[in-house]
Design a protein around this motif. Structure first.
Motif, short mmCIF file in Angstrom:
data_model
loop_
_atom_site.label_atom_id
_atom_site.label_comp_id
_atom_site.label_asym_id
_atom_site.label_seq_id
_atom_site.Cartn_x
_atom_site.Cartn_y
_atom_site.Cartn_z
N VAL A 43 12.23 29.84 31.82
CA VAL A 43 10.65 29.69 32.37
C VAL A 43 9.84 31.08 31.74
O VAL A 43 9.42 31.17 31.50
CB VAL A 43 10.77 29.78 34.27
CG1 VAL A 43 9.58 30.78 33.94
CG2 VAL A 43 11.10 29.27 34.81
N SER A 65 -2.16 34.86 31.64
CA SER A 65 -1.33 34.14 32.29
C SER A 65 -0.83 35.69 33.04
O SER A 65 -0.87 36.28 34.00
CB SER A 65 -0.07 34.01 31.99
OG SER A 65 0.34 32.99 31.86
N LEU A 87 2.48 32.20 36.90
CA LEU A 87 3.25 30.95 35.91
C LEU A 87 2.23 29.24 35.96
O LEU A 87 2.66 28.64 35.70
CB LEU A 87 4.67 30.16 36.75
CG LEU A 87 5.19 31.78 36.73
CD1 LEU A 87 6.86 30.58 36.93
CD2 LEU A 87 6.36 32.08 34.99
N HIS A 88 0.90 29.86 36.21
CA HIS A 88 0.27 27.78 36.53
C HIS A 88 0.15 27.45 35.60
O HIS A 88 -0.32 26.27 35.72
CB HIS A 88 -1.21 29.36 36.87
CG HIS A 88 -2.02 29.76 36.25
ND1 HIS A 88 -1.89 30.83 35.97
CD2 HIS A 88 -3.37 29.68 35.62
CE1 HIS A 88 -2.99 31.45 35.57
NE2 HIS A 88 -3.81 30.28 34.92
N ASP A 89 -0.10 28.55 34.33
CA ASP A 89 -0.84 27.60 32.94
C ASP A 89 1.17 27.63 31.42
O ASP A 89 0.51 27.69 30.59
CB ASP A 89 -1.15 28.67 32.39
CG ASP A 89 -2.91 28.33 32.43
OD1 ASP A 89 -3.54 27.13 33.52
OD2 ASP A 89 -4.25 29.51 32.54
N ILE A 90 1.63 27.85 32.22
CA ILE A 90 3.02 28.40 31.74
C ILE A 90 3.39 26.61 30.76
O ILE A 90 3.70 27.08 29.69
CB ILE A 90 3.99 28.06 32.64
CG1 ILE A 90 5.93 28.64 31.66
CG2 ILE A 90 4.15 27.17 33.36
CD1 ILE A 90 6.67 29.13 32.52
N ASP A 91 2.86 25.68 31.57
CA ASP A 91 3.03 24.07 30.85
C ASP A 91 1.71 23.94 29.88
O ASP A 91 1.57 22.22 29.07
CB ASP A 91 3.70 23.26 31.46
CG ASP A 91 5.00 23.34 31.45
OD1 ASP A 91 5.19 23.64 30.99
OD2 ASP A 91 5.17 23.47 33.03
N ASP A 92 1.02 24.74 28.76
CA ASP A 92 -0.59 24.30 28.81
C ASP A 92 0.19 24.04 27.63
O ASP A 92 -0.49 23.41 26.55
CB ASP A 92 -1.05 25.16 27.87
CG ASP A 92 -2.76 25.70 29.20
OD1 ASP A 92 -2.62 24.80 29.64
OD2 ASP A 92 -3.13 26.14 28.81
N HIS A 99 -1.77 20.80 33.09
CA HIS A 99 -0.58 21.54 32.80
C HIS A 99 0.04 22.00 33.99
O HIS A 99 0.64 22.37 34.78
CB HIS A 99 -0.87 22.61 31.68
CG HIS A 99 -1.99 23.85 32.73
ND1 HIS A 99 -3.38 23.10 32.39
CD2 HIS A 99 -2.45 24.57 33.19
CE1 HIS A 99 -4.19 23.73 32.94
NE2 HIS A 99 -4.04 24.84 33.58
N SER A 103 2.91 22.98 36.14
CA SER A 103 3.48 24.35 36.19
C SER A 103 4.20 24.23 37.27
O SER A 103 4.85 24.65 38.14
CB SER A 103 2.46 25.32 36.27
OG SER A 103 2.11 24.42 34.30
#
Length: 198
Positions: A43, A65, A87-92, A99, A103
């Protein structure tokens, strides 16, 4: 109770899951436990990969972030919510159009349903700031107006997320949040089956 480490190079005997034995699945459980123990490292690596991403803004996704999490920290949020803000945008990078859902799914086994719901829906709630410029419905979030966590999501977006694009803001470094991330992912995962049927 922790399973003993599997032997290096050990593999199951099956080539189709239906043929697996109890011993095969016990071996896989040991490998899965070992793999899951490294989740916080993966992560954090994914978070660092946001550096330099998404041109056009005055800050990159990593700084966004960090700003979001720092604002949550300075606003007195609890540790779980600070990590969610981080971590709210970690999978942008992998899911630019969904995302929030991805996330939230990463966080879900380790956070409350409230935190999961806020992260999952934050993209929809952010539309209020810009959707009208594209001819879209900026009030799409209103379909959740009677939801118990509606105002929490409004506050998450307004106080932390939408305000976190300032190149002059003094964010706390990732090192400050890293122990929080590690503590969150060291939690015993919640039972998703229990939560979905409660």
């Amino acid at each position: 109770m922790r399973n003993p480490e599997p032997a290096p190079g050990a593999t199951v005997g099956f080539t189709a899951m239906a043929e697996g034995t109890r011993e095969d699945y016990e071996l896989l459980a040991k490998f899965e436990e070992q793999f899951a123990a490294g989740l916080a490292d993966r992560v954090l690596a994914q978070l660092r990969a946001l550096a330099g991403s998404l041109a056009g803004y005055q800050v990159d996704r990593l700084e966004h972030s960090l700003q979001t999490a720092t604002r949550a920290y300075r606003d007195g949020a609890d540790e779980e919510m600070m990590v969610a803000a981080l971590l709210h945008d970690i999978d942008d990078l992998l899911a630019p159009h969904s995302h929030g859902e991805l996330s939230a799914t990463i966080l879900r086994p380790y956070v409350t349903e409230r935190t999961y719901w806020i992260v999952r829906h934050h993209g929809l709630f952010q539309l209020v700031y810009y959707a009208h410029h594209y001819g879209r419905d900026r009030n799409a979030r209103d379909k959740y107006r009677d939801h118990p966590w509606y105002q929490d999501a409004v506050d998450f977006c307004h106080r932390w997320d939408q305000a976190a694009f300032d190149p002059d803001y003094e964010s706390l470094p990732l090192d400050f949040f890293e122990p929080m991330v590690r503590r969150l992912f060291a939690r015993e995962p919640f039972s998703l089956a229990r939560r979905e049927h409660s």
